[in-house]
Write an enzyme that holds these catalytic residues in place. Structure first.
Site, PDB file in Angstrom:
ATOM      1  N   TYR A  83      -1.478  11.577   2.148  1.00  0.00           N
ATOM      2  CA  TYR A  83      -2.350  11.828   0.996  1.00  0.00           C
ATOM      3  C   TYR A  83      -2.401  13.312   0.652  1.00  0.00           C
ATOM      4  O   TYR A  83      -2.472  13.678  -0.524  1.00  0.00           O
ATOM      5  CB  TYR A  83      -3.767  11.324   1.293  1.00  0.00           C
ATOM      6  CG  TYR A  83      -3.865   9.827   1.408  1.00  0.00           C
ATOM      7  CD1 TYR A  83      -4.033   9.028   0.280  1.00  0.00           C
ATOM      8  CD2 TYR A  83      -3.785   9.196   2.647  1.00  0.00           C
ATOM      9  CE1 TYR A  83      -4.126   7.647   0.383  1.00  0.00           C
ATOM     10  CE2 TYR A  83      -3.874   7.813   2.759  1.00  0.00           C
ATOM     11  CZ  TYR A  83      -4.045   7.048   1.625  1.00  0.00           C
ATOM     12  OH  TYR A  83      -4.126   5.681   1.729  1.00  0.00           O
ATOM     13  N   ASP A 117       0.848  -1.184   0.000  1.00  0.00           N
ATOM     14  CA  ASP A 117       0.000   0.000   0.000  1.00  0.00           C
ATOM     15  C   ASP A 117       0.896   1.251   0.000  1.00  0.00           C
ATOM     16  O   ASP A 117       1.746   1.379  -0.875  1.00  0.00           O
ATOM     17  CB  ASP A 117      -0.956  -0.062   1.208  1.00  0.00           C
ATOM     18  CG  ASP A 117      -1.986   1.037   1.231  1.00  0.00           C
ATOM     19  OD1 ASP A 117      -2.972   0.945   0.479  1.00  0.00           O
ATOM     20  OD2 ASP A 117      -1.802   2.001   2.002  1.00  0.00           O
ATOM     21  N   HIS A 125      -6.893  -6.744  -0.576  1.00  0.00           N
ATOM     22  CA  HIS A 125      -5.854  -5.710  -0.572  1.00  0.00           C
ATOM     23  C   HIS A 125      -4.798  -5.993   0.492  1.00  0.00           C
ATOM     24  O   HIS A 125      -3.627  -5.653   0.318  1.00  0.00           O
ATOM     25  CB  HIS A 125      -6.516  -4.352  -0.308  1.00  0.00           C
ATOM     26  CG  HIS A 125      -5.563  -3.212  -0.213  1.00  0.00           C
ATOM     27  ND1 HIS A 125      -4.931  -2.671  -1.315  1.00  0.00           N
ATOM     28  CD2 HIS A 125      -5.113  -2.496   0.858  1.00  0.00           C
ATOM     29  CE1 HIS A 125      -4.156  -1.670  -0.939  1.00  0.00           C
ATOM     30  NE2 HIS A 125      -4.246  -1.553   0.374  1.00  0.00           N
TER      31      HIS A 125
END
Length: 367
Positions: free
Chosen positions: A285, A173, A340
């Site tokens: 982010y 990730d 994931h």
């Protein structure tokens, strides 16, 4: 609604990537507002289940035992000389062995790598760190403390601070994004690159602009650009939006034998539940668009890419796009019936593929 929002996001994103300066950021925030609209039904669902209880959350008073246990390795701290940042890590294996550095994703911590700490400690010095702003590591408060260049400098300093000049770099990730970029910028410090469910930045840039479905799945990236709203949404109903992606049937771990126990779920909720602790991870982010536009960047070290077939956030169809950015031995595996959270979902399969990859003899000519 999904189709309509996907098309709007695609138009705004494509336009944003053609402009610079203030107009670029205006378009990013337009996309963020569109993403926020898409989450309104979900927020209403949480609120209608009990408006008062939805806003009841608070810091966990004690970490779950599995998070502080030494069952998977010894806990330690290392302070960086230049930045002063103190990192928490869990390490296993002889210090004389080669270093395997494990980088987790969002919203995780070192515990994501428990199966790999156990598996590879017999041949490597396996070190799972809590990234800056996560877990037990320091979390600077400024937004600019989470820029890509600073995060890459952390990895340089960590490798050297642990007493090594090179490592097997493993990332999942967000940790995978850092691993890809670090391998490009500092290839002499990476002997092997192993990435799980994280696209090469250039490949993702190309893929998302031609696949509205992926853009819609990634809309949380835009949502996270907004102040305060993501922190509130992730906290609602006692951090349901942290628990749910790890545990539900659509997003969570698929392997029944590896489903997270209540205690293990708390291992990923404990740190985010602390006061102000969600903002530093979200700042990863919030700095992401400063990394654009992405230029083609080739990886020149042996690379293994692993992907959970049922990743609900990142489409497995983008996996073939990665090879064009690796000018070295490259192997890609899509793991069936995996989510994931690949290294936690299918640890035996993942560990076997990694071990086989590391046993191969690669003759790499460095430019």
């Amino acid at each position: 609604m999904q189709l309509y929002l996907s098309r709007l996001l695609l138009i705004v994103t494509r336009t944003a990537l053609r402009v610079t300066g203030v107009f670029f950021w205006v378009l990013v925030y337009v996309a963020a507002l569109l993403a926020a609209v898409s989450y309104i039904p979900d927020a209403l669902r949480l609120l209608t289940r009990g408006p008062l209880s939805a806003f009841r959350w608070g810091p966990r008073k004690a970490a779950p035992a599995c998070l502080t246990s030494s069952a998977h390795g010894q806990h330690g701290y290392i302070r960086m000389k230049d930045s002063g940042i103190r990192f928490h890590y869990v390490a296993s294996g002889d210090k004389r062995n080669p270093l395997m550095l494990l980088l987790h994703g969002f919203p995780e911590n070192w515990y994501s790598w428990r199966y790999q700490l156990d598996e590879f400690s017999n041949g490597y010095r396996t070190v799972a760190i809590d990234l800056r702003g996560f877990g037990g590591s320091d979390a600077p408060s400024r937004l600019e403390d989470y820029k890509m260049e600073i995060l890459l400098q952390d990895l340089q300093d960590l490798i050297r601070g642990l007493g090594y000049s090179r490592c097997v770099l493993v990332g999942h990730d967000w940790g995978g994004t850092l691993a890809w970029t670090f391998a490009v910028r500092h290839r002499d410090m990476v002997t092997h690159l192993i990435v799980m469910n994280a696209p090469h930045p250039s490949a993702f840039h190309d893929y998302v602009l031609s696949h509205p479905s992926q853009l819609f799945s990634s809309r949380y990236v835009f949502l996270f650009q907004l102040p305060l709203i993501p922190e509130i949404l992730l906290s609602l109903r006692d951090f349901e939006h942290i628990k749910k992606p790890l545990t539900d049937a659509t997003h969570g771990i698929q392997n029944v034998e590896c489903k997270l126990s209540k205690e293990e779920v708390e291992a990923f909720v404990y740190y985010p539940s602390q006061k102000g602790a969600l903002t530093p991870p979200l700042n990863y982010y919030r700095n992401l668009f400063g990394f654009f536009p992405v230029k083609a960047q080739d990886v020149l070290v042996p690379t293994l890419l692993l992907w959970g077939e049922h990743d609900a956030f990142l489409e497995a169809a983008m996996v073939p796009e990665m090879q064009q950015y690796v000018r070295a031995p490259f192997r890609a595996e899509i793991i069936p019936n995996a989510s994931h959270w690949l290294q936690q979902d299918r640890p035996q399969e993942v560990n076997k593929i990694i071990r086989d990859f590391l046993k191969e003899d690669f003759l790499v000519h460095r430019n």
